[in-house]
Motif scaffolding. Sequence first.
Motif, PDB file in Angstrom:
ATOM      1  N   MET A 165      54.844 -31.079  60.897  1.00 36.91           N
ATOM      2  CA  MET A 165      54.663 -30.530  59.557  1.00 36.91           C
ATOM      3  C   MET A 165      55.830 -29.597  59.238  1.00 36.91           C
ATOM      4  O   MET A 165      56.240 -28.802  60.064  1.00 36.91           O
ATOM      5  N   LYS A 166      56.325 -29.680  58.025  1.00 38.12           N
ATOM      6  CA  LYS A 166      57.443 -28.849  57.618  1.00 38.12           C
ATOM      7  C   LYS A 166      56.968 -27.453  57.247  1.00 38.12           C
ATOM      8  O   LYS A 166      55.896 -27.284  56.681  1.00 38.12           O
ATOM      9  N   SER A 167      57.781 -26.476  57.560  1.00 42.98           N
ATOM     10  CA  SER A 167      57.459 -25.103  57.166  1.00 42.98           C
ATOM     11  C   SER A 167      57.776 -24.934  55.682  1.00 42.98           C
ATOM     12  O   SER A 167      58.445 -25.765  55.072  1.00 42.98           O
ATOM     13  N   ALA A 168      57.323 -23.821  55.122  1.00 42.57           N
ATOM     14  CA  ALA A 168      57.605 -23.543  53.716  1.00 42.57           C
ATOM     15  C   ALA A 168      59.107 -23.481  53.468  1.00 42.57           C
ATOM     16  O   ALA A 168      59.572 -23.823  52.396  1.00 42.57           O
ATOM     17  N   GLN A 169      59.889 -23.045  54.471  1.00 44.28           N
ATOM     18  CA  GLN A 169      61.334 -22.964  54.327  1.00 44.28           C
ATOM     19  C   GLN A 169      61.958 -24.350  54.210  1.00 44.28           C
ATOM     20  O   GLN A 169      63.031 -24.498  53.665  1.00 44.28           O
ATOM     21  N   GLN A 170      61.311 -25.372  54.727  1.00 42.75           N
ATOM     22  CA  GLN A 170      61.875 -26.714  54.732  1.00 42.75           C
ATOM     23  C   GLN A 170      61.350 -27.599  53.611  1.00 42.75           C
ATOM     24  O   GLN A 170      61.749 -28.737  53.506  1.00 42.75           O
ATOM     25  N   ARG A 171      60.450 -27.096  52.801  1.00 43.45           N
ATOM     26  CA  ARG A 171      59.889 -27.928  51.739  1.00 43.45           C
ATOM     27  C   ARG A 171      60.981 -28.303  50.745  1.00 43.45           C
ATOM     28  O   ARG A 171      61.901 -27.519  50.490  1.00 43.45           O
ATOM     29  N   PRO A 172      60.881 -29.463  50.155  1.00 44.24           N
ATOM     30  CA  PRO A 172      61.881 -29.831  49.148  1.00 44.24           C
ATOM     31  C   PRO A 172      61.795 -28.897  47.942  1.00 44.24           C
ATOM     32  O   PRO A 172      60.716 -28.505  47.524  1.00 44.24           O
ATOM     33  N   ARG A 173      62.941 -28.589  47.417  1.00 45.91           N
ATOM     34  CA  ARG A 173      63.027 -27.790  46.202  1.00 45.91           C
ATOM     35  C   ARG A 173      63.941 -28.534  45.247  1.00 45.91           C
ATOM     36  O   ARG A 173      64.841 -29.228  45.672  1.00 45.91           O
ATOM     37  N   PHE A 174      63.700 -28.399  43.968  1.00 42.66           N
ATOM     38  CA  PHE A 174      64.586 -29.098  43.056  1.00 42.66           C
ATOM     39  C   PHE A 174      65.695 -28.171  42.570  1.00 42.66           C
ATOM     40  O   PHE A 174      65.583 -26.949  42.585  1.00 42.66           O
ATOM     41  N   HIS A 175      66.773 -28.808  42.162  1.00 44.96           N
ATOM     42  CA  HIS A 175      67.929 -28.146  41.564  1.00 44.96           C
ATOM     43  C   HIS A 175      68.136 -28.825  40.217  1.00 44.96           C
ATOM     44  O   HIS A 175      68.153 -30.042  40.131  1.00 44.96           O
ATOM     45  N   LEU A 176      68.259 -28.038  39.180  1.00 44.39           N
ATOM     46  CA  LEU A 176      68.453 -28.587  37.851  1.00 44.39           C
ATOM     47  C   LEU A 176      69.551 -27.807  37.151  1.00 44.39           C
ATOM     48  O   LEU A 176      69.488 -26.577  37.069  1.00 44.39           O
ATOM     49  N   ALA A 177      70.561 -28.506  36.673  1.00 48.45           N
ATOM     50  CA  ALA A 177      71.616 -27.903  35.857  1.00 48.45           C
ATOM     51  C   ALA A 177      71.397 -28.358  34.421  1.00 48.45           C
ATOM     52  O   ALA A 177      71.083 -29.523  34.178  1.00 48.45           O
ATOM     53  N   PHE A 178      71.562 -27.448  33.474  1.00 46.76           N
ATOM     54  CA  PHE A 178      71.299 -27.771  32.077  1.00 46.76           C
ATOM     55  C   PHE A 178      72.234 -26.969  31.186  1.00 46.76           C
ATOM     56  O   PHE A 178      72.731 -25.912  31.580  1.00 46.76           O
ATOM     57  N   PRO A 179      72.489 -27.458  29.970  1.00 44.81           N
ATOM     58  CA  PRO A 179      73.422 -26.774  29.082  1.00 44.81           C
ATOM     59  C   PRO A 179      72.765 -25.644  28.295  1.00 44.81           C
ATOM     60  O   PRO A 179      71.590 -25.706  27.947  1.00 44.81           O
ATOM     61  N   VAL A 180      73.561 -24.614  28.035  1.00 46.06           N
ATOM     62  CA  VAL A 180      73.162 -23.542  27.125  1.00 46.06           C
ATOM     63  C   VAL A 180      74.356 -23.224  26.230  1.00 46.06           C
ATOM     64  O   VAL A 180      75.499 -23.552  26.560  1.00 46.06           O
ATOM     65  N   ASN A 181      74.084 -22.577  25.122  1.00 44.83           N
ATOM     66  CA  ASN A 181      75.165 -22.207  24.214  1.00 44.83           C
ATOM     67  C   ASN A 181      75.467 -20.717  24.217  1.00 44.83           C
ATOM     68  O   ASN A 181      76.353 -20.265  23.511  1.00 44.83           O
ATOM     69  N   ASP A 182      74.739 -19.957  25.054  1.00 40.35           N
ATOM     70  CA  ASP A 182      74.930 -18.507  25.110  1.00 40.35           C
ATOM     71  C   ASP A 182      74.353 -18.011  26.438  1.00 40.35           C
ATOM     72  O   ASP A 182      73.136 -18.036  26.629  1.00 40.35           O
ATOM     73  N   LEU A 183      75.221 -17.566  27.349  1.00 37.38           N
ATOM     74  CA  LEU A 183      74.735 -17.114  28.660  1.00 37.38           C
ATOM     75  C   LEU A 183      73.908 -15.838  28.560  1.00 37.38           C
ATOM     76  O   LEU A 183      72.939 -15.671  29.298  1.00 37.38           O
ATOM     77  N   ALA A 184      74.243 -14.950  27.639  1.00 31.23           N
ATOM     78  CA  ALA A 184      73.458 -13.721  27.481  1.00 31.23           C
ATOM     79  C   ALA A 184      72.034 -14.055  27.032  1.00 31.23           C
ATOM     80  O   ALA A 184      71.057 -13.472  27.520  1.00 31.23           O
ATOM     81  N   ALA A 185      71.897 -15.006  26.117  1.00 24.57           N
ATOM     82  CA  ALA A 185      70.568 -15.416  25.657  1.00 24.57           C
ATOM     83  C   ALA A 185      69.800 -16.103  26.789  1.00 24.57           C
ATOM     84  O   ALA A 185      68.588 -15.911  26.932  1.00 24.57           O
ATOM     85  N   ALA A 186      70.489 -16.899  27.605  1.00 25.84           N
ATOM     86  CA  ALA A 186      69.842 -17.544  28.758  1.00 25.84           C
ATOM     87  C   ALA A 186      69.360 -16.485  29.743  1.00 25.84           C
ATOM     88  O   ALA A 186      68.244 -16.582  30.271  1.00 25.84           O
ATOM     89  N   ARG A 187      70.197 -15.476  29.990  1.00 22.15           N
ATOM     90  CA  ARG A 187      69.790 -14.394  30.906  1.00 22.15           C
ATOM     91  C   ARG A 187      68.566 -13.654  30.362  1.00 22.15           C
ATOM     92  O   ARG A 187      67.659 -13.295  31.115  1.00 22.15           O
ATOM     93  N   ALA A 188      68.530 -13.409  29.067  1.00 22.19           N
ATOM     94  CA  ALA A 188      67.388 -12.712  28.468  1.00 22.19           C
ATOM     95  C   ALA A 188      66.118 -13.548  28.603  1.00 22.19           C
ATOM     96  O   ALA A 188      65.053 -13.023  28.932  1.00 22.19           O
TER      97      ALA A 188
END
Length: 144
Positions: free
Chosen positions: A1-24
């Motif tokens: 059995m896999k530990s919680a550290q080994q569980r699959p996690r997803f990575h998603l990259a997506f577009p934004v038009n304003d990094l400050a608004a994304a941070r907020a």
Amino acid sequence: MKSAQQRPRFHLAFPVNDLAAARAFYGTIMQCEEGRSSDSWVDFNFYGHQIVAHLAPEECQPVATGGVDGKAVPVRHFGLLMAWDDWEALAARFEAAGVAFVIEPYVRFAGEPGEQGTFFLRDPAGNALEFKCFRDEGGIFATG
């Protein structure tokens, strides 16, 4: 059995038009911890998953919708499956922050296998997100 550290996690990259608004939105409202960043992108810890907002205004386009339960659901979207109480708390946080829902929180399949709460909204760049919860997590993949 896999530990919680080994569980699959997803990575998603997506577009934004304003990094400050994304941070907020992702950092302040959603309370996602910020990771590495540059002048053109920022990583967020999206409840244990890595999402990356890339500054690409030309990629921020309206999303097509499809009919589900008589509602116009954004076809391209991402989000989370959450515990019911956490889902309700997040919906309240979005409401308190004045974020408009594309689809208000509601319950689908009430009293049936797969009973779920769901809501949709858009981030400041127009990316659609869905947040769901299930009365019984065994019903996540219920077919009827």
